[in-house]
Design a protein around this motif. Structure first.
Motif, mmCIF file in Angstrom:
data_model
loop_
_atom_site.group_PDB
_atom_site.id
_atom_site.type_symbol
_atom_site.label_atom_id
_atom_site.label_comp_id
_atom_site.label_asym_id
_atom_site.label_seq_id
_atom_site.Cartn_x
_atom_site.Cartn_y
_atom_site.Cartn_z
ATOM 1 N N ALA A 11 0.814 -1.226 0.000
ATOM 2 C CA ALA A 11 0.000 0.000 0.000
ATOM 3 C C ALA A 11 0.839 1.265 0.000
ATOM 4 C CB ALA A 11 -0.940 -0.006 1.196
ATOM 5 N N SER A 217 -9.313 1.728 7.410
ATOM 6 C CA SER A 217 -10.174 1.052 6.453
ATOM 7 C C SER A 217 -11.561 0.824 7.043
ATOM 8 C CB SER A 217 -9.554 -0.302 6.081
ATOM 9 O OG SER A 217 -10.494 -1.152 5.473
ATOM 10 N N ALA A 263 -5.888 1.528 2.673
ATOM 11 C CA ALA A 263 -5.348 0.303 2.093
ATOM 12 C C ALA A 263 -4.245 -0.281 2.964
ATOM 13 C CB ALA A 263 -4.823 0.582 0.688
ATOM 14 N N GLU A 267 -4.168 -3.914 4.746
ATOM 15 C CA GLU A 267 -3.068 -4.848 4.501
ATOM 16 C C GLU A 267 -2.464 -5.345 5.819
ATOM 17 O OE1 GLU A 267 1.121 -5.046 1.938
ATOM 18 O OE2 GLU A 267 -0.150 -3.263 1.842
#
Length: 274
Positions: A11, A217, A263, A267
């Motif tokens: 990311a 997120s 992101a 991750e």
């Protein structure tokens, strides 16, 4: 002890600045991107540290969450959860205590001054003696503004993340209170993201709630706690996955941070969450 994984997070590809990242579980650091000992400014990620110092004083019986502090009618609790009515900067309240969630550097500086009076020493000395030294946060400097002036390394932020996951300086019940929504249902602004009808906050920690867009997120549960800073920093604690993670860049928060952080946090959760 298992070795710490030196890794690269996909990311962060194309991010034009330093991107120091670290992930920990309750026992040990799991992975680091970049130099774990490099010291960078925390900006408002200072606030959870300051809150922890305040909670240590509460645990010692030197301060009570419900005692008067800050502007007239406000309490220590109001300063911790941004409901004192104080503005971002300045001493003139904008609202009555408890009426609205107004994110406030001034409130955290007032909180630190109140704690210093209660414990009988400079707040930075209290933090050094009661928080950073006991935890082994050797690269953390808390002599700047209690609201936004600390510096630290990824290594030290992960130490603090482990403390929040498994507290040693305060009881777990007090930690739970700090990570529970305080004064629910209040409208307020998350700087850089906008106004939310239910801007959930604990004591020194922002709670994800259902806020979107957000720096975390949307996959994270509402109770995820953390903070981000205006110099491109964040710390989050996800107790559902039993992990904490930190990010430092040392440059002003901007569109590039907003682009990669959701992101990146996804991750992190996918790779290291339990």
């Amino acid at each position: 002890m298992d070795p710490v994984e030196s890794t690269t997070f996909t990311a962060t590809d194309g991010f034009p600045h330093t991107a120091l990242v670290g992930v920990t579980d309750p026992e040990r650091t799991l992975a680091v991107q970049g130099d774990p000992e490099a010291v960078l400014p925390l900006a408002s990620v200072t606030k959870p540290l300051t809150a922890w110092g305040a909670l240590v004083a509460v645990e010692r019986g030197l301060v009570d969450l419900d005692e008067p502090a800050g502007p007239a009618g406000a309490t220590v609790l109001n300063l911790l959860d941004h409901t004192s009515g104080l503005p971002m900067e300045g001493e003139e309240p904008q609202k009555a205590p408890g009426e609205r969630r107004i994110y406030s550097n001034a409130g955290f500086d007032a909180l630190a001054a109140h704690i210093a009076d209660a414990v009988g020493m400079d707040f930075a000395d209290w933090m050094l003696r009661e928080v950073t030294l006991p935890l082994g946060m050797e690269r953390t400097d808390v002599t700047g503004r209690p609201s936004a002036g600390a510096t630290a390394s990824i290594e030290d932020l992960l130490i603090f993340g482990r403390e929040v996951l498994r507290p040693t300086l305060i009881p777990a019940a007090l930690r739970d209170l700090a990570l529970t929504v305080s004064h629910p249902g209040l409208r307020g602004i998350v700087p850089g993201y906008g106004s939310y009808a239910d801007n959930q906050w604990g004591l020194g920690f922002e709670l994800k709630g259902v806020k979107s867009p957000h720096w975390l997120s949307d996959s994270f549960p509402p109770e995820t706690a953390g903070h981000f800073g205006a110099l491109g920093s964040f710390l989050f604690v996800d107790r559902s996955r039993d992990i904490a993670a930190a990010f430092l860049s040392g440059v002003p928060f901007g569109e590039e941070h907003k682009r990669i952080w959701p992101a990146l946090t996804d991750e992190i959760a996918e790779r290291y969450g339990r």
